[in-house]
Design a protein around this motif. Sequence first.
Motif, PDB file in Angstrom:
ATOM      1  N   LEU A  17     -26.697  22.547 -27.385  1.00 46.90           N
ATOM      2  CA  LEU A  17     -27.462  21.521 -28.073  1.00 46.90           C
ATOM      3  C   LEU A  17     -27.060  21.316 -29.520  1.00 46.90           C
ATOM      4  O   LEU A  17     -27.650  20.492 -30.194  1.00 46.90           O
ATOM      5  CB  LEU A  17     -28.953  21.896 -28.031  1.00 46.90           C
ATOM      6  N   SER A  18     -26.060  22.027 -29.995  1.00 44.56           N
ATOM      7  CA  SER A  18     -25.741  21.960 -31.408  1.00 44.56           C
ATOM      8  C   SER A  18     -25.346  20.568 -31.871  1.00 44.56           C
ATOM      9  O   SER A  18     -25.507  20.232 -33.025  1.00 44.56           O
ATOM     10  CB  SER A  18     -24.638  22.960 -31.757  1.00 44.56           C
ATOM     11  N   GLY A  19     -24.858  19.715 -31.000  1.00 41.65           N
ATOM     12  CA  GLY A  19     -24.477  18.371 -31.413  1.00 41.65           C
ATOM     13  C   GLY A  19     -25.531  17.328 -31.137  1.00 41.65           C
ATOM     14  O   GLY A  19     -25.329  16.164 -31.423  1.00 41.65           O
ATOM     15  N   VAL A  48     -38.084  25.195 -27.830  1.00 48.36           N
ATOM     16  CA  VAL A  48     -37.316  26.218 -28.530  1.00 48.36           C
ATOM     17  C   VAL A  48     -35.835  25.859 -28.510  1.00 48.36           C
ATOM     18  O   VAL A  48     -35.253  25.663 -27.459  1.00 48.36           O
ATOM     19  CB  VAL A  48     -37.536  27.602 -27.891  1.00 48.36           C
ATOM     20  N   GLY A  49     -35.251  25.779 -29.695  1.00 50.90           N
ATOM     21  CA  GLY A  49     -33.833  25.505 -29.798  1.00 50.90           C
ATOM     22  C   GLY A  49     -33.460  24.064 -29.494  1.00 50.90           C
ATOM     23  O   GLY A  49     -32.319  23.690 -29.620  1.00 50.90           O
ATOM     24  N   ARG A  50     -34.430  23.233 -29.093  1.00 57.25           N
ATOM     25  CA  ARG A  50     -34.105  21.862 -28.726  1.00 57.25           C
ATOM     26  C   ARG A  50     -33.957  20.978 -29.960  1.00 57.25           C
ATOM     27  O   ARG A  50     -33.205  20.027 -29.958  1.00 57.25           O
ATOM     28  CB  ARG A  50     -35.196  21.295 -27.822  1.00 57.25           C
ATOM     29  N   ARG A  51     -34.702  21.254 -31.009  1.00 56.58           N
ATOM     30  CA  ARG A  51     -34.662  20.418 -32.204  1.00 56.58           C
ATOM     31  C   ARG A  51     -33.887  21.170 -33.277  1.00 56.58           C
ATOM     32  O   ARG A  51     -34.270  22.261 -33.668  1.00 56.58           O
ATOM     33  CB  ARG A  51     -36.078  20.130 -32.665  1.00 56.58           C
ATOM     34  N   GLN A  52     -32.783  20.616 -33.707  1.00 57.08           N
ATOM     35  CA  GLN A  52     -31.937  21.257 -34.704  1.00 57.08           C
ATOM     36  C   GLN A  52     -31.359  20.177 -35.611  1.00 57.08           C
ATOM     37  O   GLN A  52     -31.004  19.099 -35.148  1.00 57.08           O
ATOM     38  CB  GLN A  52     -30.826  22.041 -34.000  1.00 57.08           C
ATOM     39  N   ILE A 112     -26.379  27.757 -36.786  1.00 58.96           N
ATOM     40  CA  ILE A 112     -27.183  28.869 -36.303  1.00 58.96           C
ATOM     41  C   ILE A 112     -26.651  29.181 -34.913  1.00 58.96           C
ATOM     42  O   ILE A 112     -26.708  28.347 -34.021  1.00 58.96           O
ATOM     43  CB  ILE A 112     -28.678  28.519 -36.302  1.00 58.96           C
ATOM     44  N   GLN A 113     -26.093  30.363 -34.740  1.00 61.15           N
ATOM     45  CA  GLN A 113     -25.407  30.737 -33.506  1.00 61.15           C
ATOM     46  C   GLN A 113     -26.310  31.411 -32.481  1.00 61.15           C
ATOM     47  O   GLN A 113     -26.111  31.253 -31.291  1.00 61.15           O
ATOM     48  CB  GLN A 113     -24.252  31.690 -33.828  1.00 61.15           C
ATOM     49  N   ASN A 114     -27.273  32.216 -32.954  1.00 61.55           N
ATOM     50  CA  ASN A 114     -28.064  33.018 -32.036  1.00 61.55           C
ATOM     51  C   ASN A 114     -29.383  33.392 -32.695  1.00 61.55           C
ATOM     52  O   ASN A 114     -29.421  33.625 -33.903  1.00 61.55           O
ATOM     53  CB  ASN A 114     -27.272  34.286 -31.673  1.00 61.55           C
ATOM     54  N   GLU A 130     -28.734  34.764 -36.380  1.00 62.16           N
ATOM     55  CA  GLU A 130     -27.324  34.924 -36.684  1.00 62.16           C
ATOM     56  C   GLU A 130     -26.721  33.543 -36.934  1.00 62.16           C
ATOM     57  O   GLU A 130     -26.916  32.628 -36.141  1.00 62.16           O
ATOM     58  CB  GLU A 130     -26.613  35.635 -35.539  1.00 62.16           C
ATOM     59  N   TYR A 131     -26.004  33.409 -38.036  1.00 64.28           N
ATOM     60  CA  TYR A 131     -25.418  32.118 -38.387  1.00 64.28           C
ATOM     61  C   TYR A 131     -23.965  32.312 -38.781  1.00 64.28           C
ATOM     62  O   TYR A 131     -23.523  33.407 -39.106  1.00 64.28           O
ATOM     63  CB  TYR A 131     -26.208  31.450 -39.525  1.00 64.28           C
ATOM     64  N   ARG A 132     -23.232  31.222 -38.733  1.00 64.45           N
ATOM     65  CA  ARG A 132     -21.815  31.245 -39.102  1.00 64.45           C
ATOM     66  C   ARG A 132     -21.539  30.087 -40.059  1.00 64.45           C
ATOM     67  O   ARG A 132     -21.925  28.957 -39.801  1.00 64.45           O
ATOM     68  CB  ARG A 132     -20.923  31.129 -37.868  1.00 64.45           C
ATOM     69  N   GLU A 133     -20.850  30.400 -41.140  1.00 64.53           N
ATOM     70  CA  GLU A 133     -20.385  29.361 -42.061  1.00 64.53           C
ATOM     71  C   GLU A 133     -19.065  28.824 -41.547  1.00 64.53           C
ATOM     72  O   GLU A 133     -18.243  29.576 -41.034  1.00 64.53           O
ATOM     73  CB  GLU A 133     -20.196  29.931 -43.466  1.00 64.53           C
ATOM     74  N   LYS A 134     -18.892  27.518 -41.682  1.00 67.29           N
ATOM     75  CA  LYS A 134     -17.624  26.886 -41.296  1.00 67.29           C
ATOM     76  C   LYS A 134     -16.913  26.418 -42.563  1.00 67.29           C
ATOM     77  O   LYS A 134     -17.535  25.867 -43.457  1.00 67.29           O
ATOM     78  CB  LYS A 134     -17.887  25.687 -40.390  1.00 67.29           C
TER      79      LYS A 134
END
Length: 174
Positions: A17-19, A48-52, A112-114, A130-134
């Motif tokens: 769902l990240s996009g 949960v996790g649906r709205r980002q 946000i990865q996890n 857990e998050y990751r910077e790009k």
Amino acid sequence: MRLARPVVAAALLLPALSGCGGASAWLAGESAMSTADMPPSEAGMPLVGRRQWHGDVSRAQSTAFLVARTEAEWKALWDLVGKDPPGALPDKLMALGVFIGTRTSTGYGVDIQNIRLDSRPGQRDRLLVEYREKSPPEQLMVAQMLTSPYAIILVDQTDAPVRYAKLPDEPRRP
């Protein structure tokens, strides 16, 4: 514990769902989809996790992590983005925000990865985000301007303390 199943569901839904419905759509004037707008097959599913939301520009000048469990905290979180909230904070949900601070060019971002429940013997359960910077790829031409990327996600509300952990950078592809 009752929270474990929704947190696992969020972890499974995040990559797919990240996009969907990101900040660019919201900032372009498209409203966020409510459960009333969803197809009947999705209307009963947990949010949960649906709205980002993701964005390249916020008011955060340094790294900041926010948890919004109340309407006032929800408004403060969106004030740091520099926009009005996309609506009221839904009942029984809370928002988690990751702001990575000022960068000197475009091409940076945060995902946000996890999200998972971190249980350790003898300690109170914590929600681990857990998050990751790009970073922009080396050969990519970028605009030299100040950006301040952020990511916000809705999850089931819990009173567990929240801990944020930065994941290592992914290897760059040639």
